[in-house]
Design an enzyme around this catalytic site. Structure first.
Site, PDB file in Angstrom:
ATOM      1  N   GLY A 231       0.787  -1.221   0.000  1.00  0.00           N
ATOM      2  CA  GLY A 231       0.000   0.000   0.000  1.00  0.00           C
ATOM      3  C   GLY A 231       0.822   1.276   0.000  1.00  0.00           C
ATOM      4  N   CYS A 257      12.065  -1.277   3.161  1.00  0.00           N
ATOM      5  CA  CYS A 257      11.015  -1.073   2.161  1.00  0.00           C
ATOM      6  C   CYS A 257       9.974  -0.053   2.651  1.00  0.00           C
ATOM      7  CB  CYS A 257      10.386  -2.404   1.760  1.00  0.00           C
ATOM      8  SG  CYS A 257       9.612  -2.377   0.131  1.00  0.00           S
ATOM      9  N   GLY A 301       6.314  -0.042  -5.024  1.00  0.00           N
ATOM     10  CA  GLY A 301       5.706   0.824  -6.020  1.00  0.00           C
ATOM     11  C   GLY A 301       5.712   2.279  -5.612  1.00  0.00           C
ATOM     12  N   HIS A 343      15.232  -5.371  -0.210  1.00  0.00           N
ATOM     13  CA  HIS A 343      15.030  -6.466   0.752  1.00  0.00           C
ATOM     14  C   HIS A 343      16.326  -7.230   0.994  1.00  0.00           C
ATOM     15  CE1 HIS A 343      10.600  -6.810   1.471  1.00  0.00           C
ATOM     16  NE2 HIS A 343      10.615  -5.951   0.465  1.00  0.00           N
ATOM     17  N   GLU A 345      17.063  -9.460   3.155  1.00  0.00           N
ATOM     18  CA  GLU A 345      16.930 -10.896   3.484  1.00  0.00           C
ATOM     19  C   GLU A 345      17.024 -11.753   2.227  1.00  0.00           C
ATOM     20  OE1 GLU A 345      13.015 -10.030   1.894  1.00  0.00           O
ATOM     21  OE2 GLU A 345      14.354  -8.903   3.229  1.00  0.00           O
TER      22      GLU A 345
END
Length: 366
Positions: A231, A257, A301, A343, A345
């Site tokens: 979102g 993120c 996004g 990311h 990980e």
């Protein structure tokens, strides 16, 4: 062969473009924001990443499903994508360790998919025209019905989804007697992010998205982790206020993120919706502190305003994207707080960036 695989399916974009293909997964109709992932592997981890909630994902790999699915290869407790698009979705698989086929998995998880689509043309279109909503159906080919359904689908811009996917109950991972306690704000955290923390000796307690900061005081964490998630970050004022409260405590903070975007907002830096986002496991990023480059896993996004970061007196840039110069990492100048847009990980993906977890643990060692 599953009976549903003989059915036709249709993909309708918000701009009126139509793609026809074959049904896969659940027979039905689904809507969401269309996006594409450039990774060639790791499809199950992608499908279960909470950051994809509300989105219909195009997989760029020519064949998806050919190594089946495995219960352990998940990032959350369910598939989070709203729909799937591919050139070839495979019911048959060859991996001995697999538990099931992709077809059965998507049926069980109630995911509508379409394949037999020219994904090269579709991705080129999205790269040119930008992200937009779409609808997939394998139960009706009536375009007027599908247009009506599509018109009811909300835009991702302004949509707060983190609290939807967040845990509803507090839970813990790791050794309770560990030297380091980490409070995790779950805005859509991936399982392997938590694993990367516990593997380094941290005891983590994961909290629902809207947990008041004062409720965490009894845990007395040595550090705070702000997770990824889906979102638009702009409406998440509750999270920004929480992060500002954490920063006042002066304890280490690490954001990934969505967590990166929220740390920026907590320092007065606005976010924006990207043209088509970054999603894949082959994005080159430069660490401007060390001069080294990393191949990174990404899924977002939205981004943070580059000009506002450069003008900020509170933060400095630590990482930049080598494809488009977007801001991939920041750290505060006067507090032990940092974040990255990608990311580290890296599931799936190369492990170039896992050093960031070591740096976070090192900050807690003091």
């Amino acid at each position: 062969m599953s009976e549903s695989l003989t059915k036709p399916a249709v993909l309708l974009l918000e701009d009126g473009n139509i793609f026809y293909g074959k049904a896969f997964g659940k027979t039905g109709t689904t809507t969401g924001e269309i996006c594409f992932n450039t990774g060639m592997t790791g499809y199950q981890e992608v499908f279960t990443d909470p950051s994809y909630y509300g989105q219909v994902v195009i997989m760029n790999a020519a064949h998806v499903g050919n190594y089946g699915v495995k219960a352990a290869d998940v990032e959350s407790n369910s598939v989070k994508i709203k729909g799937l698009i591919s050139r070839n979705l495979e019911e048959k698989y060859s991996r001995l360790q697999a538990d099931n086929s992709l077809q059965q998995y998507l049926e069980d998880q109630q995911v509508v998919a379409i394949h037999g689509v020219d994904t090269r043309a579709l991705v080129a279109h999205i790269r040119t025209c930008g992200a937009m909503n779409c609808v997939i159906s394998s139960e009706t080919m009536d375009l007027q019905v599908l247009k009506a359904r599509l018109s009811q689908t909300p835009s991702m811009k302004g949509l707060e989804l983190a609290s939807v996917v967040s845990t509803k109950e507090v839970y813990e991972m790791g050794n309770p007697h560990s030297r380091y306690r980490v409070a995790v704000y779950d805005y859509g955290v991936k399982k392997n992010i938590l694993n990367c923390l516990t593997e380094r000796g941290a005891y983590v307690r994961v909290y629902p998205a809207k947990t008041p900061l004062q409720e965490i005081n009894d845990f007395n964490p040595h550090g705070y982790f702000i997770s990824n998630g889906p979102g638009d970050p702009a409406p998440m004022t509750y999270a920004v206020e929480t992060i500002q409260g954490i920063l006042q405590k002066g304890k280490p903070l690490f954001g990934i993120c969505l967590g990166h975007q929220l740390l920026a907002m907590a320092n007065g830096i606005p976010t924006f919706k990207m043209h088509h986002g970054h999603r894949g496991l082959n994005h080159p990023v430069k660490n401007v502190i060390t001069g080294r480059s990393e191949i990174t896993t990404q899924n977002h996004g939205f981004g943070i305003d580059p000009e506002a970061v450069k003008k900020s007196q509170a933060v400095e840039i630590t990482h930049v994207n080598l494809n488009d110069d977007s801001i991939e990492g920041i750290r505060m100048k006067s507090k032990p707080a940092f974040s990255v847009q990608y990311h580290p990980e890296s599931t799936p993906g190369p492990y170039d960036s896992r050093y960031l977890f070591d740096e976070f643990i090192g900050m807690m060692k003091g």
